[in-house]
Design a protein around this motif. Structure first.
Motif, mmCIF file in Angstrom:
data_model
loop_
_atom_site.group_PDB
_atom_site.id
_atom_site.type_symbol
_atom_site.label_atom_id
_atom_site.label_comp_id
_atom_site.label_asym_id
_atom_site.label_seq_id
_atom_site.Cartn_x
_atom_site.Cartn_y
_atom_site.Cartn_z
ATOM 1 N N ILE A 134 0.836 -1.202 0.000
ATOM 2 C CA ILE A 134 0.000 0.000 0.000
ATOM 3 C C ILE A 134 0.873 1.255 0.000
ATOM 4 O O ILE A 134 0.594 2.223 -0.723
ATOM 5 N N MET A 135 1.953 1.238 0.775
ATOM 6 C CA MET A 135 2.857 2.400 0.779
ATOM 7 C C MET A 135 3.494 2.591 -0.601
ATOM 8 O O MET A 135 3.647 3.732 -1.075
ATOM 9 N N ILE A 136 3.862 1.515 -1.253
ATOM 10 C CA ILE A 136 4.450 1.604 -2.596
ATOM 11 C C ILE A 136 3.409 2.116 -3.594
ATOM 12 O O ILE A 136 3.715 2.954 -4.460
ATOM 13 N N TRP A 137 2.160 1.656 -3.453
ATOM 14 C CA TRP A 137 1.110 2.152 -4.350
ATOM 15 C C TRP A 137 0.931 3.658 -4.151
ATOM 16 O O TRP A 137 0.816 4.415 -5.135
ATOM 17 N N ILE A 182 -10.064 5.447 5.700
ATOM 18 C CA ILE A 182 -9.918 4.134 5.074
ATOM 19 C C ILE A 182 -9.419 3.181 6.154
ATOM 20 O O ILE A 182 -8.329 3.358 6.700
ATOM 21 N N HIS A 183 -10.233 2.211 6.472
ATOM 22 C CA HIS A 183 -9.991 1.275 7.567
ATOM 23 C C HIS A 183 -9.299 0.028 7.023
ATOM 24 O O HIS A 183 -9.912 -0.768 6.315
ATOM 25 N N LEU A 184 -8.014 -0.133 7.353
ATOM 26 C CA LEU A 184 -7.250 -1.300 6.911
ATOM 27 C C LEU A 184 -7.303 -2.382 7.974
ATOM 28 O O LEU A 184 -6.933 -2.144 9.133
ATOM 29 N N GLY A 196 -18.332 12.276 7.238
ATOM 30 C CA GLY A 196 -17.290 12.068 6.245
ATOM 31 C C GLY A 196 -17.529 10.813 5.427
ATOM 32 O O GLY A 196 -18.599 10.200 5.479
ATOM 33 N N PHE A 197 -16.509 10.428 4.671
ATOM 34 C CA PHE A 197 -16.559 9.221 3.838
ATOM 35 C C PHE A 197 -15.778 8.115 4.536
ATOM 36 O O PHE A 197 -14.705 8.362 5.108
ATOM 37 N N GLY A 198 -16.307 6.893 4.482
ATOM 38 C CA GLY A 198 -15.608 5.767 5.091
ATOM 39 C C GLY A 198 -15.557 4.573 4.170
ATOM 40 O O GLY A 198 -16.488 4.335 3.394
ATOM 41 N N ALA A 199 -14.462 3.842 4.230
ATOM 42 C CA ALA A 199 -14.314 2.611 3.450
ATOM 43 C C ALA A 199 -13.479 1.634 4.255
ATOM 44 O O ALA A 199 -12.637 2.025 5.071
ATOM 45 N N VAL A 200 -13.721 0.355 4.030
ATOM 46 C CA VAL A 200 -12.956 -0.686 4.707
ATOM 47 C C VAL A 200 -12.181 -1.479 3.674
ATOM 48 O O VAL A 200 -12.673 -1.742 2.572
ATOM 49 N N SER A 212 -5.614 -5.546 -2.613
ATOM 50 C CA SER A 212 -6.134 -5.144 -3.926
ATOM 51 C C SER A 212 -7.349 -4.231 -3.828
ATOM 52 O O SER A 212 -7.720 -3.579 -4.812
ATOM 53 N N ASP A 213 -7.977 -4.157 -2.633
ATOM 54 C CA ASP A 213 -9.128 -3.257 -2.460
ATOM 55 C C ASP A 213 -8.699 -1.803 -2.255
ATOM 56 O O ASP A 213 -9.530 -0.890 -2.385
ATOM 57 N N PHE A 214 -7.443 -1.584 -1.915
ATOM 58 C CA PHE A 214 -7.042 -0.246 -1.495
ATOM 59 C C PHE A 214 -7.140 0.804 -2.605
ATOM 60 O O PHE A 214 -7.660 1.906 -2.353
ATOM 61 N N PRO A 215 -6.638 0.560 -3.825
ATOM 62 C CA PRO A 215 -6.703 1.619 -4.842
ATOM 63 C C PRO A 215 -8.115 2.147 -5.075
ATOM 64 O O PRO A 215 -8.322 3.362 -5.176
#
Length: 559
Positions: free
Chosen positions: A372-375, A533-535, A506-510, A515-518
């Motif tokens: 994720i950091m590299i992306w 963004i909840h990892l 606000g906006f939230g995503a899990v 592969s879901d992160f992008p």
């Protein structure tokens, strides 16, 4: 002559002094102890950010000081408010960041009675500020505010606390404003620069280490020019990696937590270590193991703006009392013959840095924080500002993310938890047109997560990443090393952070797999809202190169 505004209150004089010194942002939790200041701020043109906790207000002010080099300003109320803010004061001290905290105080007529919320601020903050003062006389308010700016910025920068008795602020004064402050830049002497040139001429394996504060974009450019002219290898100190472009062929890496072992070996093997601006504290010195104290065997050149810091831990072979700005500007006049061996060594060090940081390490679970950091480093603008606090999750930031531009990493060298959220608020206020990221651990985030309400209130589209492994990971890691298998006081039961974001507006995503992160990140950006963004991180993924279970197993075998 400065303007004389007759019959104004001391509070109005204070606010006018802030304006004279170019203050554009103030962070506060309101208190009845400084209501006259709040009234004067109303029509001042200064942007006031109302925070949910004094610790957040102080950290926001510290972040402004860290990134601009000019004091960040916060106002907090009496004793409970002031002590809540102490975390931000300590960060400013250890990070050498200029900031001024104004704090309410009881009326002068009831001092020394332990009146309601009375506190001796000199006693409480004396060990972690450059100066703590109480202004009893309203006619001295401009004098003390002016001195606070100079004290916070000059030498080694740091925090100043100014206590404001309630009745003093309402006093009417006929006093002139003080002129705007200007930081005092100390320059290296000709003799010291000549000695530096001789030491470099004799060095076969030198290494420059950049750190500390009092840098600028111009200074960063000058150190790049000097390195290119000479071929000298350049490393950075803990959380100071924005001082040199990581993709420059002379960059060797950063001496922080979990550094490249090959860089540590190079630093130990150097025959000349030139420390520019930093203190070489416990973390960059790798537990004070790089050099012997107090008399290093390696030749050490220490350049620092605070004379009191030189020789404090290590006695340098050459001490240069100068700010980084002036020192690196003077390097262009330094007669140094480029050494092909230096450039060859620097190229090898850079190759080692690239090999260490290019590819993510395998991780347990479905979410690989390294990937994720590299992306992120490949897909966000180079002027993106990344803020974080403390926790093992930051190891992936340090290793795999690359900070290409000056002051794009805002994080505490004191490794204080709860910093990433307030710092992101401050940076988005300061740079409304830039992308601001806040990366946090789960325990880290909930120490200041209430400040997410500010992002919604002020419509600040920061993107918050919460790395959730259900524990205080750093402490658990040490616990497994010292008391393997005996888990105590490190487990956490967390909320759904994506739902938390929506509850605030606000906006939230899990994200359950890498592969879901992008898609989650893109949706967050397109929402235009403050986002979380909840990892979901596997608890066994404790470091880029180690697992929690592996640490436990090794400890059990050794025990």
């Amino acid at each position: 002559m400065q303007k004389l505004t007759p019959h104004r209150t001391a509070a109005a004089a204070l606010v006018e002094q802030l304006q004279i010194n170019g203050v554009e942002h103030v962070f506060c939790v309101p208190g009845e102890s400084f209501l006259p200041v709040l009234d004067s701020l109303r029509d001042s043109g200064i942007t006031v950010t109302v925070c949910r906790h004094e610790g957040g207000a102080a950290m926001m002010a510290e972040a402004i000081g860290k990134t601009t080099g000019r004091p960040g300003i916060c106002f907090v109320t009496r004793a409970p408010g002031a002590t809540n803010a102490s975390a931000g004061i300590h960060i400013a001290q250890q990070d050498s960041s200029p900031m001024i905290m104004f704090v309410g105080q009881v009326e002068t007529s009831v001092r020394e009675r332990e009146a309601f919320q009375e506190l001796d601020y000199r006693a409480v903050f004396g060990s972690m500020t450059k100066w703590t003062v109480e202004v009893d006389d309203p006619n001295r308010i401009t004098e003390f505010v002016s001195r606070a700016f100079y004290t916070a910025c000059n030498g080694r920068p740091g925090p100043v606390v100014v206590a404001l008795p309630k009745d003093m602020l309402s006093g009417r004064v006929n006093i002139s404003n003080a002129p705007p402050f200007e930081p005092v830049e100390t320059s290296p002497g000709e003799e010291e620069m000549e000695r530096l040139g001789k030491l470099l001429a004799e060095a076969k394996n030198p290494l420059f280490v950049l750190g500390g504060s009092r840098w600028s974009e111009a200074a960063r450019r000058h150190i790049h020019e000097f390195a290119e002219r000479t071929g000298l290898p350049i490393a950075t100190s803990y959380r100071r990696s924005t001082l040199f472009d990581p993709l420059h062929p002379l960059y060797a890496g950063d001496l922080g937590l979990g550094p490249n072992p090959k860089l540590v070996a190079r630093a130990k093997a150097a025959d000349l270590l030139v420390l520019v601006g930093g203190r070489l504290g416990e973390i960059p010195s790798q537990g004070y193991s790089l050099l012997a104290s107090p008399s290093p065997q390696t030749r050490l050149v220490h350049i620092h703006p605070g004379a009191e810091e030189i020789g404090r831990v290590y006695r340098p072979h050459l001490a240069i009392h100068a700010s980084p700005n002036r020192f690196v500007a003077a390097l262009k006049h330094l007669a140094v013959t480029a050494n092909p061996a230096w450039r060859e060594s620097a190229a090898a060090a850079h190759d080692e840095f690239l090999a260490w940081t290019s590819a993510a390490t395998p991780q347990p679970g479905n979410v690989n924080l390294g990937e994720i950091m590299i992306w992120l480093r490949d897909h966000v603008p180079t002027d993106t500002i990344l803020c974080n606090g403390a926790g093992n999750y930051a190891s992936w930031i340090h290793r795999f993310y690359r900070f290409r531009e000056y002051m794009t990493h805002v994080a505490p060298t004191s490794a204080s938890m709860g910093y990433g959220m307030p710092a992101a608020i401050a940076m988005q206020r300061l740079h409304p047109g830039r992308l601001v990221l806040s990366v946090n651990g789960d325990g880290d985030f909930l120490m200041s997560g209430q400040e997410f309400a500010l992002a919604v209130q002020y419509r600040l589209p920061i993107i918050v990443v919460v790395c959730d492994n259900g524990m205080y990971g750093t402490i658990r890691m040490h616990q497994e090393r010292e008391f393997p298998g005996r888990v105590s006081a490190t487990e956490l039961l967390n909320p759904d952070f994506d739902a938390y974001a929506r509850a605030f507006g606000g906006f939230g995503a899990v994200v359950n797999k890498t592969s879901d992160f992008p898609a989650a990140f893109q949706a967050a950006r397109e929402s235009g809202l403050p986002s979380i963004i909840h990892l979901k991180i596997d608890p066994d993924a404790i470091l880029p190169a180690a697992t929690l279970s592996g640490i436990r197993e090794r400890a059990l075998k050794q025990g």
